[in-house]
Design a protein around this motif. Structure first.
Motif, PDB file in Angstrom:
ATOM      1  N   ARG A  25       0.802  -1.288   0.135  1.00 56.25           N
ATOM      2  CA  ARG A  25      -0.065  -0.199   0.101  1.00 56.25           C
ATOM      3  C   ARG A  25       0.865   1.467   0.253  1.00 56.25           C
ATOM      4  O   ARG A  25       0.458   2.164  -0.476  1.00 56.25           O
ATOM      5  CB  ARG A  25      -0.918   0.123   1.201  1.00 56.25           C
ATOM      6  N   LYS A  29       1.732   4.274  -3.354  1.00 56.57           N
ATOM      7  CA  LYS A  29       1.406   5.708  -3.235  1.00 56.57           C
ATOM      8  C   LYS A  29       2.428   6.563  -3.669  1.00 56.57           C
ATOM      9  O   LYS A  29       2.555   7.836  -4.058  1.00 56.57           O
ATOM     10  CB  LYS A  29       1.271   6.261  -1.700  1.00 56.57           C
ATOM     11  N   ASP A  30       3.761   6.139  -4.145  1.00 61.09           N
ATOM     12  CA  ASP A  30       4.992   6.818  -4.665  1.00 61.09           C
ATOM     13  C   ASP A  30       5.132   6.194  -6.021  1.00 61.09           C
ATOM     14  O   ASP A  30       5.742   5.384  -6.316  1.00 61.09           O
ATOM     15  CB  ASP A  30       5.908   6.529  -3.563  1.00 61.09           C
TER      16      ASP A  30
END
Length: 182
Positions: A25, A29-30
């Motif tokens: 997760r 996000k990056d």
């Protein structure tokens, strides 16, 4: 934000399955981290040349296009500079950074020479951009292993000739960009 020691220990003590879910997760996000992991883990670092060639193909395609003004051309060059920076962040390809930057500047000079010949109000921003890009390139080359100089010698000299005979020449003098290299 730094993690407290107590939280670090608690995370390490978590079941592996939960840590894996959290890790996935967080990584998702990056975007840059995802691209870097794809390069390192899936491509196993073997696609550096293909990535360079893709950037070169795109540069060549745009450099051959008719540009309405030096300002629009500069915007295209800036976009490619961003692509080169992203390539470096993903691959850590220092050689490619120099090679692609030389290619970018040289290709636009070769295909847009007339638009870059004269320094005037329309070409001023582009001239300054090119000179600063060339100055940064020369500084990177100075820090690079001299064994590779032979790989870049002809193209860097051609680039310097363009810079000192076209619109960036006054900025090149101000930035003290050499006329000969090495």
């Amino acid at each position: 934000m730094a993690l407290e020691d107590e939280l670090k220990r608690a995370i390490v003590a978590m079941p592996q399955k939960e840590k894996d879910k959290l890790l996935l997760r967080l990584v998702a996000k990056d975007d840059m981290l995802v691209k870097r992991l794809e390069f390192e883990l899936i491509e196993q670092g073997d696609t550096v040349q293909e990535r360079r060639d893709d950037i070169k193909r795109r540069i060549l395609k745009v450099a051959k296009m008719t540009h309405d003004s030096p300002g629009w051309m500069m915007m295209d060059m800036r976009t490619f500079s961003g692509d080169i920076s992203q390539h470096i962040k993903i691959t850590k390809d220092k050689y490619g950074e120099i090679e692609l930057t030389i290619y970018l500047l040289l290709t636009f000079f070769e295909y847009q020479s007339e638009m870059l010949r004269v320094h005037n109000s329309k070409s001023d921003s582009c001239a300054e951009y090119i000179a600063k890009k060339a100055d940064g390139l020369m500084k990177k080359l100075a820090k690079f292993d001299t064994d590779y100089y032979v790989d870049f010698e002809r193209d860097v000299q051609q680039l310097l000739d363009y810079i000192h005979s076209h619109c960036p020449r006054s900025y090149a003098r101000t930035l003290d960009i050499p006329k000969q290299w090495p």
